[in-house]
Write a protein that holds these residues in place. Sequence first.
Motif, PDB file in Angstrom:
ATOM      1  N   LYS A  81       0.833  -1.202   0.000  1.00 25.97           N
ATOM      2  CA  LYS A  81       0.000   0.000   0.000  1.00 25.97           C
ATOM      3  C   LYS A  81       0.869   1.253   0.000  1.00 25.97           C
ATOM      4  O   LYS A  81       0.581   2.230  -0.698  1.00 25.97           O
ATOM      5  CB  LYS A  81      -0.939  -0.009   1.210  1.00 25.97           C
ATOM      6  N   ARG A  85       0.950   4.142  -2.903  1.00 27.08           N
ATOM      7  CA  ARG A  85       0.659   5.548  -2.595  1.00 27.08           C
ATOM      8  C   ARG A  85       1.820   6.448  -3.038  1.00 27.08           C
ATOM      9  O   ARG A  85       1.599   7.555  -3.537  1.00 27.08           O
ATOM     10  CB  ARG A  85       0.421   5.725  -1.090  1.00 27.08           C
ATOM     11  N   SER A  89       1.600   9.595  -5.643  1.00 31.33           N
ATOM     12  CA  SER A  89       1.939  10.950  -5.214  1.00 31.33           C
ATOM     13  C   SER A  89       3.011  11.564  -6.104  1.00 31.33           C
ATOM     14  O   SER A  89       2.961  12.761  -6.408  1.00 31.33           O
ATOM     15  CB  SER A  89       2.404  10.953  -3.756  1.00 31.33           C
ATOM     16  N   SER A  94      -4.309  10.030  -8.809  1.00 33.68           N
ATOM     17  CA  SER A  94      -5.246   9.721  -7.731  1.00 33.68           C
ATOM     18  C   SER A  94      -5.913   8.385  -8.001  1.00 33.68           C
ATOM     19  O   SER A  94      -6.154   8.017  -9.160  1.00 33.68           O
ATOM     20  CB  SER A  94      -6.323  10.809  -7.604  1.00 33.68           C
ATOM     21  N   PRO A  96      -9.146   5.788  -6.075  1.00 30.03           N
ATOM     22  CA  PRO A  96     -10.168   5.780  -5.021  1.00 30.03           C
ATOM     23  C   PRO A  96      -9.636   5.152  -3.731  1.00 30.03           C
ATOM     24  O   PRO A  96      -8.943   4.129  -3.761  1.00 30.03           O
ATOM     25  CB  PRO A  96     -11.290   4.929  -5.628  1.00 30.03           C
ATOM     26  N   GLU A  97      -9.952   5.781  -2.602  1.00 32.00           N
ATOM     27  CA  GLU A  97      -9.536   5.213  -1.317  1.00 32.00           C
ATOM     28  C   GLU A  97     -10.134   3.829  -1.115  1.00 32.00           C
ATOM     29  O   GLU A  97      -9.543   2.978  -0.447  1.00 32.00           O
ATOM     30  CB  GLU A  97      -9.951   6.141  -0.172  1.00 32.00           C
ATOM     31  N   SER A  98     -11.311   3.594  -1.703  1.00 32.16           N
ATOM     32  CA  SER A  98     -11.936   2.271  -1.562  1.00 32.16           C
ATOM     33  C   SER A  98     -11.109   1.189  -2.239  1.00 32.16           C
ATOM     34  O   SER A  98     -11.185   0.018  -1.865  1.00 32.16           O
ATOM     35  CB  SER A  98     -13.350   2.293  -2.166  1.00 32.16           C
ATOM     36  N   ILE A 100      -7.533   1.604  -2.607  1.00 34.63           N
ATOM     37  CA  ILE A 100      -6.292   1.572  -1.829  1.00 34.63           C
ATOM     38  C   ILE A 100      -6.467   0.818  -0.523  1.00 34.63           C
ATOM     39  O   ILE A 100      -5.581   0.053  -0.100  1.00 34.63           O
ATOM     40  CB  ILE A 100      -5.796   3.009  -1.577  1.00 34.63           C
ATOM     41  N   ASN A 101      -7.598   1.002   0.130  1.00 38.44           N
ATOM     42  CA  ASN A 101      -7.815   0.375   1.436  1.00 38.44           C
ATOM     43  C   ASN A 101      -7.893  -1.147   1.365  1.00 38.44           C
ATOM     44  O   ASN A 101      -7.728  -1.826   2.392  1.00 38.44           O
ATOM     45  CB  ASN A 101      -9.090   0.926   2.078  1.00 38.44           C
ATOM     46  N   THR A 169     -15.449   4.618  -9.933  1.00 41.31           N
ATOM     47  CA  THR A 169     -14.869   4.283  -8.642  1.00 41.31           C
ATOM     48  C   THR A 169     -14.436   2.824  -8.656  1.00 41.31           C
ATOM     49  O   THR A 169     -14.369   2.194  -9.716  1.00 41.31           O
ATOM     50  CB  THR A 169     -15.864   4.572  -7.505  1.00 41.31           C
ATOM     51  N   THR A 170     -14.182   2.270  -7.492  1.00 45.32           N
ATOM     52  CA  THR A 170     -13.689   0.898  -7.408  1.00 45.32           C
ATOM     53  C   THR A 170     -14.759  -0.084  -7.870  1.00 45.32           C
ATOM     54  O   THR A 170     -15.920  -0.006  -7.475  1.00 45.32           O
ATOM     55  CB  THR A 170     -13.282   0.573  -5.965  1.00 45.32           C
TER      56      THR A 170
END
Length: 229
Positions: A81, A85, A89, A94, A96-98, A100-101, A169-170
């Motif tokens: 992860k 990230r 960066s 970018s 979606p956080e969904s 990455i999480n 999105t994801t």
Amino acid sequence: MEKSAVNEIPFANISEQYTEARLLLREALKATGRVYLSSRFDDHFFTLSNKEQLDLLQDLERWSKLILEFVASGGNHKKTKDIFRYYLSRLNFSAPESFINQIQDGDVVEIFGSDNRRLFANPELFDFSSYAPDVMFSGQWWNLYERDSVISDKLQEIGYETFMGLNKTTLKPNIPTHTVKEIRSQGRYVSEVQIRAVAPITIGTTVVAVAALETFRLLEGALPLHTHS
């Protein structure tokens, strides 16, 4: 990190650039405890068009420098992860956080551009491949791997819809766990692959790439040759 303008480069210069890119790639792999698989020039590079050669050289340099920078900054290359990230960066991308999480250490995360070539993969991918890493960055995925045609068609459909902005999105793809065979590598590795999630990679609102989160299990092939014993 825009693509360079396409200019014809003399053979001697392009050969020198390829040598330098491979040396940098070796250093990046070494920084993650891996060794470069091929000890010679890979003929495939010299069959590519001039534009394809330039794109590949840029992609190799970018990946290698990002890995070396990440490790030099104290990053742990086994933290999937974190390394993903960091890649985002550094390129102002970018995801979606969904997406990455869901990433866990040991997963394989790949990013593909609109030309269906691999732009990024965390180093774990190389443990399941007998392709030299520069080959893995050079070809469209269907020219490197064989899988059920229905699944290949579904993956192309997902990629197309994502670039068209339909998948915002994801996405949990409706794709069963399946086998993936290397088409023209030395080892012809076969892996079982589960694609757990797919997501757009964006700059602002523009989709620039597609990311896939995967779990690999090597079924056929030697012990991973990219990893030190």
